[in-house]
Scaffold this motif. Structure first.
Motif, short mmCIF file in Angstrom:
data_model
loop_
_atom_site.label_atom_id
_atom_site.label_comp_id
_atom_site.label_asym_id
_atom_site.label_seq_id
_atom_site.Cartn_x
_atom_site.Cartn_y
_atom_site.Cartn_z
N SER A 183 0.84 -1.20 0.00
CA SER A 183 0.00 0.00 0.00
C SER A 183 0.87 1.24 0.00
O SER A 183 2.04 1.21 0.40
N SER A 229 0.38 5.51 1.08
CA SER A 229 -0.56 6.39 1.78
C SER A 229 0.02 7.78 1.97
O SER A 229 1.21 7.95 2.22
N SER A 230 -0.87 8.74 1.84
CA SER A 230 -0.58 10.12 2.23
C SER A 230 -1.32 10.33 3.54
O SER A 230 -2.51 10.64 3.57
N TRP A 231 -0.62 10.12 4.63
CA TRP A 231 -1.23 10.12 5.97
C TRP A 231 -0.25 10.80 6.92
O TRP A 231 0.83 10.27 7.19
N LEU A 241 3.75 10.58 -0.27
CA LEU A 241 3.33 9.20 -0.07
C LEU A 241 4.38 8.42 0.71
O LEU A 241 5.59 8.56 0.48
N LEU A 293 -4.12 5.15 -0.19
CA LEU A 293 -4.89 5.81 0.87
C LEU A 293 -4.47 7.26 0.96
O LEU A 293 -3.27 7.57 0.93
N GLU A 294 -5.45 8.16 1.06
CA GLU A 294 -5.14 9.58 1.16
C GLU A 294 -6.07 10.26 2.16
O GLU A 294 -7.29 10.25 2.00
N TRP A 297 -11.05 10.23 4.71
CA TRP A 297 -9.97 9.69 3.87
C TRP A 297 -10.55 8.98 2.66
O TRP A 297 -11.68 8.52 2.65
N TYR A 342 -9.75 6.05 -0.51
CA TYR A 342 -9.04 4.78 -0.76
C TYR A 342 -9.29 4.37 -2.20
O TYR A 342 -10.41 4.55 -2.73
N LEU A 400 -10.02 1.15 7.96
CA LEU A 400 -8.62 1.57 7.92
C LEU A 400 -7.69 0.43 8.33
O LEU A 400 -6.53 0.36 7.91
#
Length: 385
Positions: free
Chosen positions: A76, A78-80, A85, A201-202, A208, A210, A296
């Motif tokens: 995966s 993600s921008s979290w 990313l 995932l953002e 958020w 997906y 999540l």
């Protein structure tokens, strides 16, 4: 349909099918697998983590599942917590890659395997009520165009999802930690897409997004938010949902040239919730009926399969005379796992500091510590559903 059975499994999703398969493999002679729907309800596609392969192997399904040739999921992105990313790849996972699955196809596969093991499957058979009786539970069932029927089961497994129909009919109460809801659509992928075999995932101010490829030219795209925020932004309308999607930085770019707005959206509750008790004399709840995790966590199907497998063992022991002990072990295992999930969930939501004043993120921050001398409930966010 038989008037009596050893175990009735209500709900033929992953948890129910896993329980039915494991019960038959353990030697339980009469297993009824009952499903209210017809198997055609729209379902989200999902990604399975690599260790799901271990559960499928324990159910005797590894080779049959491999024959489905599901697309691999290599990890995966993600921008979290930051615009850039971050990556979590399965390259060095000892169990290999995960899989992207189309849920209706996967659920149909599990039902077929349950029947192949000797479970008796009945589609379109709805649970209506339950009563305790001598030696088990009496289930009232109804099928379209037919009279109500009664099935006498020595043991019942509730796998009816978040509705927890059997458990709630027997007095259990659902405790809810949030009101998360997901809106999903299938979108065509542009030739210039770069979604690849990773899920994406953002985080955004209202929740958020997906995305995951489920076919060479198609992706599942989901937004997760709260009901009031959904209404405030009008996200239930495909055009408004699409406009918000185009404002994402990474997911819109990964899908490629903007596709038209979807004709319809699939809406699903995605609450983090549990039952106040997940079993009683001659019954257990499994999967989302017992406890539901925030998506999540990426544990939905995997958790359901594990629950069904373990519940079959507890049901087998209960039928063999270890009823109270088997129930206590099942309840303790689910309670411990849900407590672990809440800690992990809180940790991950706390990693996103970019919108401290946004309601979605404020609701998911830890509450202040209880004042000295005050008594706090064990799970202060739990609300009866």
């Amino acid at each position: 349909m038989d008037a009596h059975c050893e175990v009735a499994v209500i709900g033929a999703g992953p948890a129910g099918c896993a329980a039915a398969i494991a019960l038959r493999r353990a030697g339980i002679g009469s297993v009824q697998l009952l499903e209210a729907g017809d198997g055609q309800r729209p379902r989200f596609a999902e990604s399975l983590p690599p260790d799901t392969g271990l559960v499928l192997a324990e159910l005797g399904l590894r080779e049959a599942f491999a024959a489905l040739r599901c697309d691999p999921c290599v990890g995966s992105a993600s921008s979290w917590g930051a615009e850039a990313l971050g990556y979590n790849d399965f390259l060095f996972n000892p169990h290999g890659p995960g899989w992207h699955i189309e849920r209706r196809r996967f659920d149909a596969f599990l039902r077929e395997q349950a029947v192949a093991q000797g479970a008796r499957l009945r589609m379109g058979c709805a649970f209506e009520s339950v009563q305790a009786g001598a030696g088990g539970l009496h289930l009232q069932l109804r099928s379209p165009g037919r009279r109500a029927e009664v099935l006498h089961a020595r043991f019942v497994i509730d796998a009816t999802g978040q509705a927890a129909r059997v458990a709630r009919a027997l007095g259990a109460q659902r405790l809810v930690h949030d009101r998360l809801v997901c809106l999903a659509a299938l979108l065509p992928l542009a030739p210039d897409n770069h979604l690849g075999q990773r899920s994406l995932l953002e985080a955004v101010d209202h929740g958020w997004w997906y995305a995951a490829r489920i076919a060479p030219d198609e992706a599942l795209v989901v937004v997760a938010t709260d009901p009031d925020l959904l209404r405030a932004r009008g996200l239930q309308a495909p055009d408004a949902w699409h406009r918000q999607l185009l404002q994402t930085r990474h997911i819109a770019a990964a899908i490629g040239r903007p596709a038209p707005a979807p004709a319809r959206l699939t809406v699903r509750q995605a609450r983090s919730a549990r039952l106040d008790r997940c079993g009683g004399p001659r019954w257990l709840a499994v999967g989302d009926a017992a406890s539901a995790f925030d998506p999540l966590s990426s544990q939905g199907v995997h958790k359901a399969l594990v629950d069904g497998l373990r519940a079959a063992g507890h049901a087998y022991r209960s039928l063999a005379g270890a009823g109270e002990r088997a129930l206590a072990e099942h309840a303790q295992a689910l309670e411990d796992r849900f407590a672990d999930f809440l800690r992990i969930r809180a940790h991950f939501y706390a990693q996103e500091p970019r919108w401290p004043d946004a309601p979605f993120w404020q609701r998911r921050q830890p509450r202040p510590a209880t004042a000295p001398g005050a008594t706090a409930p064990r799970h202060p966010r739990e609300i009866p559903a």
